[in-house]
Design a protein around this motif. Structure first.
Motif, short mmCIF file in Angstrom:
data_model
loop_
_atom_site.label_atom_id
_atom_site.label_comp_id
_atom_site.label_asym_id
_atom_site.label_seq_id
_atom_site.Cartn_x
_atom_site.Cartn_y
_atom_site.Cartn_z
N MET A 72 95.33 43.06 11.18
CA MET A 72 94.30 44.09 11.12
C MET A 72 92.95 43.53 11.57
SD MET A 72 95.32 47.03 10.49
CE MET A 72 96.93 46.92 11.16
N ASP A 73 92.69 42.26 11.20
CA ASP A 73 91.47 41.58 11.66
C ASP A 73 91.41 41.59 13.17
OD1 ASP A 73 90.49 40.97 9.29
OD2 ASP A 73 90.97 38.83 9.31
N TYR A 74 92.59 41.30 13.74
CA TYR A 74 92.69 41.22 15.19
C TYR A 74 92.32 42.56 15.83
CZ TYR A 74 94.92 40.75 19.74
OH TYR A 74 95.18 40.73 21.08
N PHE A 75 92.90 43.65 15.29
CA PHE A 75 92.64 44.96 15.87
C PHE A 75 91.17 45.33 15.76
CE2 PHE A 75 97.15 45.76 14.39
CZ PHE A 75 97.67 45.31 15.59
N SER A 76 90.57 45.04 14.59
CA SER A 76 89.18 45.48 14.46
C SER A 76 88.26 44.60 15.30
CB SER A 76 88.74 45.56 13.00
OG SER A 76 88.85 44.31 12.42
N ASN A 77 88.63 43.32 15.48
CA ASN A 77 87.86 42.45 16.38
C ASN A 77 87.83 43.02 17.79
OD1 ASN A 77 86.86 40.35 15.00
ND2 ASN A 77 88.45 38.88 15.53
N ILE A 78 89.03 43.39 18.26
CA ILE A 78 89.14 43.90 19.63
C ILE A 78 88.35 45.20 19.76
CG2 ILE A 78 90.75 44.87 21.32
CD1 ILE A 78 91.75 42.27 21.15
N GLU A 79 88.47 46.04 18.74
CA GLU A 79 87.79 47.33 18.80
C GLU A 79 86.27 47.13 18.89
OE1 GLU A 79 89.07 49.87 15.65
OE2 GLU A 79 87.67 51.43 16.28
N SER B 70 103.37 52.30 13.85
CA SER B 70 101.99 52.46 14.32
C SER B 70 101.38 51.09 14.63
CB SER B 70 101.14 53.23 13.31
OG SER B 70 100.82 52.41 12.23
N ILE B 71 101.82 50.05 13.89
CA ILE B 71 101.34 48.69 14.20
C ILE B 71 101.79 48.29 15.60
CG2 ILE B 71 101.67 46.24 13.65
CD1 ILE B 71 101.38 46.83 10.81
N LEU B 72 103.05 48.63 15.92
CA LEU B 72 103.56 48.29 17.26
C LEU B 72 102.70 48.90 18.36
CD1 LEU B 72 107.45 48.49 17.05
CD2 LEU B 72 105.98 46.50 17.24
N LEU B 73 102.33 50.17 18.13
CA LEU B 73 101.51 50.87 19.11
C LEU B 73 100.14 50.20 19.23
CD1 LEU B 73 102.01 53.42 20.79
CD2 LEU B 73 100.56 54.63 19.16
N ASN B 74 99.57 49.83 18.06
CA ASN B 74 98.28 49.14 18.04
C ASN B 74 98.31 47.84 18.80
OD1 ASN B 74 96.41 50.66 16.77
ND2 ASN B 74 96.93 49.99 14.72
N ILE B 75 99.40 47.08 18.60
CA ILE B 75 99.53 45.78 19.27
C ILE B 75 99.50 45.99 20.79
CG2 ILE B 75 101.12 43.86 19.74
CD1 ILE B 75 101.98 43.97 16.85
N ASN C 27 98.17 48.47 22.50
CA ASN C 27 96.83 48.84 22.97
C ASN C 27 95.89 47.65 22.97
OD1 ASN C 27 97.62 51.41 23.31
ND2 ASN C 27 96.89 52.14 21.33
N SER C 28 95.99 46.82 21.93
CA SER C 28 95.08 45.68 21.82
C SER C 28 95.31 44.68 22.93
CB SER C 28 95.25 44.98 20.48
OG SER C 28 95.04 45.89 19.47
N ILE C 29 96.59 44.49 23.28
CA ILE C 29 96.89 43.52 24.34
C ILE C 29 96.34 44.02 25.67
CG2 ILE C 29 98.78 42.53 25.69
CD1 ILE C 29 100.18 42.10 22.99
N ASN C 30 96.45 45.32 25.91
CA ASN C 30 95.84 45.88 27.13
C ASN C 30 94.35 45.62 27.12
OD1 ASN C 30 98.26 46.82 27.91
ND2 ASN C 30 97.91 48.94 27.26
N ALA C 31 93.72 45.81 25.94
CA ALA C 31 92.26 45.66 25.84
C ALA C 31 91.83 44.23 26.11
CB ALA C 31 91.79 46.11 24.46
N ILE C 32 92.54 43.26 25.54
CA ILE C 32 92.13 41.87 25.71
C ILE C 32 92.36 41.43 27.16
CG2 ILE C 32 94.26 40.65 25.01
CD1 ILE C 32 90.87 39.63 23.77
N ASP C 33 93.40 41.98 27.80
CA ASP C 33 93.61 41.66 29.21
C ASP C 33 92.47 42.18 30.06
OD1 ASP C 33 95.86 40.25 28.76
OD2 ASP C 33 97.25 41.89 29.20
N PHE C 34 91.98 43.38 29.69
CA PHE C 34 90.84 43.98 30.39
C PHE C 34 89.61 43.07 30.26
CE2 PHE C 34 87.00 46.52 29.41
CZ PHE C 34 86.73 47.04 30.67
#
Ligand SMILES: Nc1ncnc2c1ncn2[C@@H]1O[C@H](COP(=O)(O)OP(=O)(O)OP(=O)(O)O)[C@@H](O)[C@H]1O
Ligand SMILES: [Mg+2]
Length: 338
Positions: free
Chosen positions: A1-8, A104-109, A111-118
Motif C-alpha cells: 500500500m505504501d508503494y501505491f500511495s508513493n506512486i500516486e 483489486s490489488i492485482l489491478l493496482n499493481i 497500474n502502478s507498474i505502468n506509472a513507474i515505467d512512465f
C-alpha cells in the motif's frame, strides 16, 4: 500500500517534481519497491495464477449467493430470525472479502507498474540544450504572441528583465500573467515572436538547465501528502532544521516539522498551504524567482512583515512577482502592466 500511495503522490505532483528537478530522486524513492513488485507481478500474472484467481472469484460469487439464498430460506421457514440471517451473510462476506481485495490489488499493481515505467521514460528523456553557465543574465520577450483555441491572450508583448531587477507584473484577471510564467517555463509553446535568455532562444535551452536556475511559486503549485519538512525540502536538499524552523516562524505556520499533511492538503487551511508553498519556493534559494500571487495566503496583519522579508530576500536576486495588489510594486523596481 505504501508503494501505491508513493506512486500516486509522484504522478499527482509531477509538475513540482519536474520544476524542482527531482525526477531521479522520485524514481529512486519508488525503486526500493519496484523490483520486488515487478517480480511478484510476474508471478501473479503467470497464466496459472490468472486462471486460479478468476476461478476463485467465480467461486466467491457462487458461495455468497448460496449463503444469501440459504439464509433467506431459513428466515422464510422460521428457522432463523432476520438478525441471525444478517449476521450469517455478514460473516460470509468477511470470509470472501479478501478474495475480491486480492483482485483489486492485482489491478493496482498493474497500474502502478505502468506509472513507474512512465516516470522512468521522463527521467531518461534527454533534452539537448544550452547550459546556462553564468546563470540568468536577462530574459527578453520580443513581440510575443500567444493564442489558445483561436483566442488571443498575449499580443506583441515585448519587455526585458535584467539580472538584479525586480518586476511587478500587474493586470486584471485573465489578462495572461500566469501565461507569461508558463511560457518562460516552456510549459506551453508560444504562437509567434521570440523569448530569449542570455540572448539564446528559449527553444534551445534544456528545461533541466532552466529549472536549475529558477524557483517558482505558481497558482497550481501543490503540496505532497507527507511531513511539513519533506514539503519544504523539495526546494532544497540538506536544509538544516533551524533554517526550516525559522521559516515556519517567519511565515506564521503553527506546525512542527514532522506534522503530516494529508492528501490534497485537507488538514491545513488554504492560507497555511499557500504560505508553505511560498516558503518552499524561497528555500530553493535560486537566483531567479517567479512568484505568482505570493501574498494570497498572508493576512493583512502580517503582510507588511512578509513584504519586508521578501524585499530583503530578493535583494541580490532577479524576480518576477505577479499580483493584483499595487503595494507589491513597492518592493519591486519595475512595473509591467498588462
Ligand atoms: N489551459 C488553458 N486553455 C485555454 N485557455 C486558457 C488556459 N489557461 C488559461 N487560459 C486562458 O488564458 C487567459 C489568460 O490566463 P492566465 O491564467 O494567464 O490569466 P492571469 O492574468 O494569470 O489571471 P489571474 O489573475 O486570474 O490568475 C485567460 O483568459 C484564460 O481563460
Ligand atoms: Mg494567474
Amino acid at each position: 500500500m505504501d508503494y501505491f500511495s508513493n506512486i500516486e503522490d509522484t504522478i499527482k505532483n509531477k509538475e513540482e517534481i519536474t520544476i524542482y528537478n527531482a525526477i531521479s530522486g522520485e524514481v529512486k524513492r519508488n525503486d526500493y519497491y519496484t523490483d520486488k513488485i515487478k517480480k511478484l507481478a510476474a508471478k501473479l500474472y503467470s497464466k496459472y495464477f490468472a486462471i486460479f484467481f478468476i476461478k476463485l472469484d467465480f467461486l466467491r460469487i457462487f458461495y455468497e449467493l448460496f449463503v444469501f439464498s440459504f439464509s433467506l430460506y431459513q428466515v422464510y421457514t422460521n428457522n432463523y430470525s432476520i438478525g441471525t440471517a444478517i449476521v450469517l451473510i455478514g460473516y460470509s462476506v468477511m470470509i470472501t472479502g479478501p478474495i475480491s481485495y486480492l483482485n483489486s490489488i492485482l489491478l493496482n499493481i498493474k497500474n502502478s507498474i505502468n506509472a513507474i515505467d512512465f516516470l522512468r521514460e521522463l527521467d531518461v528523456e534527454e533534452e539537448q540544450g544550452e547550459f546556462l553557465e553564468k546563470g540568468i543574465e536577462n530574459i527578453s520577450f520580443n513581440k510575443v504572441n500567444y493564442s489558445v483555441d483561436g483566442r488571443e491572450i498575449l499580443k506583441d508583448l515585448s519587455f526585458t528583465i535584467n539580472k538584479g531587477e525586480k518586476i511587478a507584473l500587474l493586470g486584471p484577471s485573465g489578462k495572461g500573467k500566469s501565461t507569461i510564467v508558463s511560457l518562460i517555463l516552456k510549459d506551453i509553446p508560444l504562437t509567434n515572436g521570440q523569448i530569449t535568455i542570455n540572448n539564446i532562444d528559449l527553444k534551445g535551452i534544456a528545461k533541466e538547465y532552466l529549472y536549475a536556475q529558477i524557483a517558482v511559486l505558481s497558482q497550481t503549485s501543490r503540496l505532497f501528502p507527507g511531513t511539513v519538512e519533506e514539503n519544504l525540502c523539495l526546494g532544497k536538499k540538506g536544509s538544516n532544521k533551524e533554517e526550516l524552523e525559522e521559516m515556519l516562524k517567519k511565515f506564521k505556520l503553527p506546525f512542527q516539522l514532522q506534522y503530516r499533511i494529508d492528501e490534497n492538503s485537507a488538514n491545513i487551511s488554504q492560507g497555511e498551504k499557500e504560505r508553505i508553498l511560498l516558503a518552499r519556493a524561497l528555500l530553493a534559494n535560486k537566483n531567479f524567482v517567479i512568484l505568482d500571487e505570493p501574498l494570497e495566503g498572508v493576512d493583512l496583519q502580517n503582510k507588511g512583515e512578509i513584504l519586508s522579508y521578501l524585499k530583503n530576500y530578493l535583494e541580490d536576486k532577479t524576480a518576477i512577482i505577479i499580483t493584483h495588489r499595487e503595494e507589491v510594486g513597492a518592493i519591486c523596481n519595475k512595473v509591467i502592466k498588462l
